[in-house]
Design an enzyme around this catalytic site. Structure first.
Site, PDB file in Angstrom:
ATOM      1  N   HIS A 252      28.446  35.857  13.913  1.00  0.00           N
ATOM      2  CA  HIS A 252      28.631  35.800  15.370  1.00  0.00           C
ATOM      3  C   HIS A 252      27.500  35.035  16.044  1.00  0.00           C
ATOM      4  CE1 HIS A 252      31.337  39.614  15.095  1.00  0.00           C
ATOM      5  NE2 HIS A 252      31.973  38.510  14.766  1.00  0.00           N
TER       6      HIS A 252
ATOM      7  N   HIS B  13      41.193  34.647  12.013  1.00  0.00           N
ATOM      8  CA  HIS B  13      41.334  36.047  11.592  1.00  0.00           C
ATOM      9  C   HIS B  13      40.507  36.871  12.587  1.00  0.00           C
ATOM     10  CE1 HIS B  13      42.294  33.738   7.986  1.00  0.00           C
ATOM     11  NE2 HIS B  13      42.896  34.804   7.490  1.00  0.00           N
TER      12      HIS B  13
ATOM     13  N   SER C 298      34.545  38.839  17.236  1.00  0.00           N
ATOM     14  CA  SER C 298      34.479  37.385  17.435  1.00  0.00           C
ATOM     15  C   SER C 298      35.344  36.872  18.594  1.00  0.00           C
ATOM     16  CB  SER C 298      34.817  36.645  16.142  1.00  0.00           C
ATOM     17  OG  SER C 298      36.083  37.004  15.647  1.00  0.00           O
TER      18      SER C 298
ATOM     19  N   GLU D 246      45.829  37.201  14.773  1.00  0.00           N
ATOM     20  CA  GLU D 246      45.616  38.486  14.097  1.00  0.00           C
ATOM     21  C   GLU D 246      46.971  39.024  13.666  1.00  0.00           C
ATOM     22  OE1 GLU D 246      43.043  40.434  12.925  1.00  0.00           O
ATOM     23  OE2 GLU D 246      44.726  41.639  12.243  1.00  0.00           O
TER      24      GLU D 246
ATOM     25  N   ASP E  58      49.907  33.809  11.127  1.00  0.00           N
ATOM     26  CA  ASP E  58      49.077  33.768   9.924  1.00  0.00           C
ATOM     27  C   ASP E  58      47.918  32.797  10.184  1.00  0.00           C
ATOM     28  OD1 ASP E  58      48.004  33.567   7.409  1.00  0.00           O
ATOM     29  OD2 ASP E  58      49.628  32.336   6.611  1.00  0.00           O
ATOM     30  N   GLY E  59      46.699  33.300  10.074  1.00  0.00           N
ATOM     31  CA  GLY E  59      45.526  32.479  10.380  1.00  0.00           C
ATOM     32  C   GLY E  59      45.393  31.274   9.466  1.00  0.00           C
TER      33      GLY E  59
ATOM     34  N   ASP F  74      37.470  33.790   9.173  1.00  0.00           N
ATOM     35  CA  ASP F  74      36.800  35.035   8.768  1.00  0.00           C
ATOM     36  C   ASP F  74      37.807  35.992   8.125  1.00  0.00           C
ATOM     37  OD1 ASP F  74      34.963  37.106   8.595  1.00  0.00           O
ATOM     38  OD2 ASP F  74      35.205  37.717  10.685  1.00  0.00           O
TER      39      ASP F  74
HETATM   40  C1  LIG Z   1      37.000  40.326   8.816  1.00  0.00           C
HETATM   41  S1  LIG Z   1      38.245  40.810   9.924  1.00  0.00           S
HETATM   42  C2  LIG Z   1      37.983  39.828  11.329  1.00  0.00           C
HETATM   43  C3  LIG Z   1      36.785  40.155  12.137  1.00  0.00           C
HETATM   44  C4  LIG Z   1      36.617  39.269  13.344  1.00  0.00           C
HETATM   45  N1  LIG Z   1      36.711  37.855  12.961  1.00  0.00           N
HETATM   46  C5  LIG Z   1      35.276  39.500  13.983  1.00  0.00           C
HETATM   47  O1  LIG Z   1      34.309  38.843  13.575  1.00  0.00           O
HETATM   48  O2  LIG Z   1      35.187  40.310  14.908  1.00  0.00           O
HETATM   49  C6  LIG Z   1      39.673  40.040   9.249  1.00  0.00           C
HETATM   50  C7  LIG Z   1      40.934  40.272  10.081  1.00  0.00           C
HETATM   51  O3  LIG Z   1      41.947  39.402   9.598  1.00  0.00           O
HETATM   52  C8  LIG Z   1      43.197  40.063   9.717  1.00  0.00           C
HETATM   53  N2  LIG Z   1      44.105  39.342   8.818  1.00  0.00           N
HETATM   54  C9  LIG Z   1      44.332  39.504   7.498  1.00  0.00           C
HETATM   55  N3  LIG Z   1      45.120  38.535   7.013  1.00  0.00           N
HETATM   56  C10 LIG Z   1      45.409  37.713   8.064  1.00  0.00           C
HETATM   57  C11 LIG Z   1      46.150  36.511   8.198  1.00  0.00           C
HETATM   58  N4  LIG Z   1      46.760  35.953   7.131  1.00  0.00           N
HETATM   59  N5  LIG Z   1      46.206  35.923   9.400  1.00  0.00           N
HETATM   60  C12 LIG Z   1      45.600  36.475  10.477  1.00  0.00           C
HETATM   61  N6  LIG Z   1      44.877  37.616  10.412  1.00  0.00           N
HETATM   62  C13 LIG Z   1      44.777  38.225   9.227  1.00  0.00           C
HETATM   63  C14 LIG Z   1      42.896  41.486   9.345  1.00  0.00           C
HETATM   64  O4  LIG Z   1      43.873  42.358   9.877  1.00  0.00           O
HETATM   65  C15 LIG Z   1      41.507  41.667   9.981  1.00  0.00           C
HETATM   66  O5  LIG Z   1      41.634  42.203  11.276  1.00  0.00           O
END
Ligand SMILES: C[S@@+](CC[C@H](N)C(=O)[O-])C[C@H]1O[C@@H](n2cnc3c(N)ncnc32)[C@H](O)[C@@H]1O
Length: 282
Positions: A18, A41, A101, A119, A148-149, A169
């Site tokens: 961050h 993500h 984030s 997300e 999907d990220g 992330d």
């Molecule tokens: C490490 S966390 C993110 C933390 C956030 N980036 C932060 O720094 O505050 C990863 C997130 O990705 C989500 N996730 C998992 N697979 C994903 C995908 N294919 N596309 C989007 N989000 C996804 C999970 O549900 C989770 O909330």
């Protein structure tokens, strides 16, 4: 998808990721041209540090809680700590909430800037959408998407703004997330070679990190900066021994700022004498 960031919010890994993302955004905002911020993500966006999840692991106590009294604040940490203290409601040395984030990055938007936050997990998506609706009258526009990220990395790039900060992330729940990170980043970079990318990775088994570095070293993108913080030595299947960032097209000041501040982060965030920090250019 079992990953819940609430258990880890504000830990040493969040601090590094961050701080760097906020600093790069502040740097890019110095140029009066619109910017796309893509958070692939995004998570739920806000985390209760007084709640049972944060309390169970206590990870923020060894992360952000160790930086709240920092004075003076080095330039690398300045935009991050200012946003965390304000958004998280810091008072009397305590921080009741931690901004994830998308909230940190939404806070740095200017008029004309856009944040796209992806997300997939329904509850986190709903929480994030709710949080972002509350900032409706603030500068910039925010779109929270249940996309999907990994796919967003190509579908949103290149952006019409021709400038983008991209944070990747993923939760690293899947065994192939390391190779997928490299593959999807390289594809996105081919589509948009001037984008600024920040890719986060965990350090558990060193061989996976070495393989990622080798793939990137043997690929086209030049000017990749790698910053790592290590808390514990050795190999692990589960424990987060450290973490790293791959930064593509970093602002020219970033390497010097990391050189100045990684030792400080290491001293503050490492409980043992085994802490390490590295900065390399691939
Ligand atoms: C490490 S966390 C993110 C933390 C956030 N980036 C932060 O720094 O505050 C990863 C997130 O990705 C989500 N996730 C998992 N697979 C994903 C995908 N294919 N596309 C989007 N989000 C996804 C999970 O549900 C989770 O909330």
């Amino acid at each position: 998808m079992n990953y819940r960031h609430a258990y880890h919010a504000g830990n040493f890994a969040d601090v590094l990721k961050h701080a760097v993302a906020c600093r790069i955004q502040a740097y890019m905002a110095a140029k009066a041209k619109p910017l796309l911020v893509l958070d692939t993500h995004a998570g739920a966006g806000a985390y209760d540090l007084t709640g049972p999840e944060a309390d169970r692991t206590g990870e923020y106590r060894d992360g952000i809680a160790r930086l709240l009294d920092l004075d003076p604040v080095p330039p690398l940490l300045d935009p991050y700590l200012e946003r965390v203290r304000r958004l998280g409601g810091a008072r009397n040395g305590a921080l009741p909430a931690y901004p994830g984030s998308p909230w940190l990055l939404a806070d740095g938007l200017r008029d004309g800037d856009r944040l796209v936050a992806c997300e997939l997990e329904p509850t986190a998506h709903q929480d994030l959408a709710h949080l972002m609706r509350r900032r409706a009258n603030q500068p910039g526009t925010v779109k929270v998407r249940a996309d999907d990220g990994w796919a967003a990395l190509t579908s949103f790039l290149p952006p019409p703004e021709r400038r983008a900060l991209v944070l990747v992330d993923p939760p690293y729940e899947a065994a192939d997330d390391f190779p997928r990170l490299a593959e999807r980043f390289l594809k996105a970079h081919r589509r948009f070679p001037t984008g600024v990318f920040v890719l986060w990775y965990p350090v558990k088994q060193r061989s996976r990190v070495d393989a990622l570095h080798a793939t990137l070293r043997n690929s086209d993108p030049k000017n990749l900066l790698i910053a790592e913080l290590g808390l514990y030595p050795g190999e692990s299947d589960s424990r987060l021994n450290g973490c790293g960032l791959v930064i593509a097209n970093p602002p020219y000041t970033l390497a010097d700022e990391l050189t100045e501040t990684l030792p400080l982060l290491n001293t503050r965030l490492t409980k043992t004498t085994t802490g390490t920090h590295h900065l390399i250019t691939l």
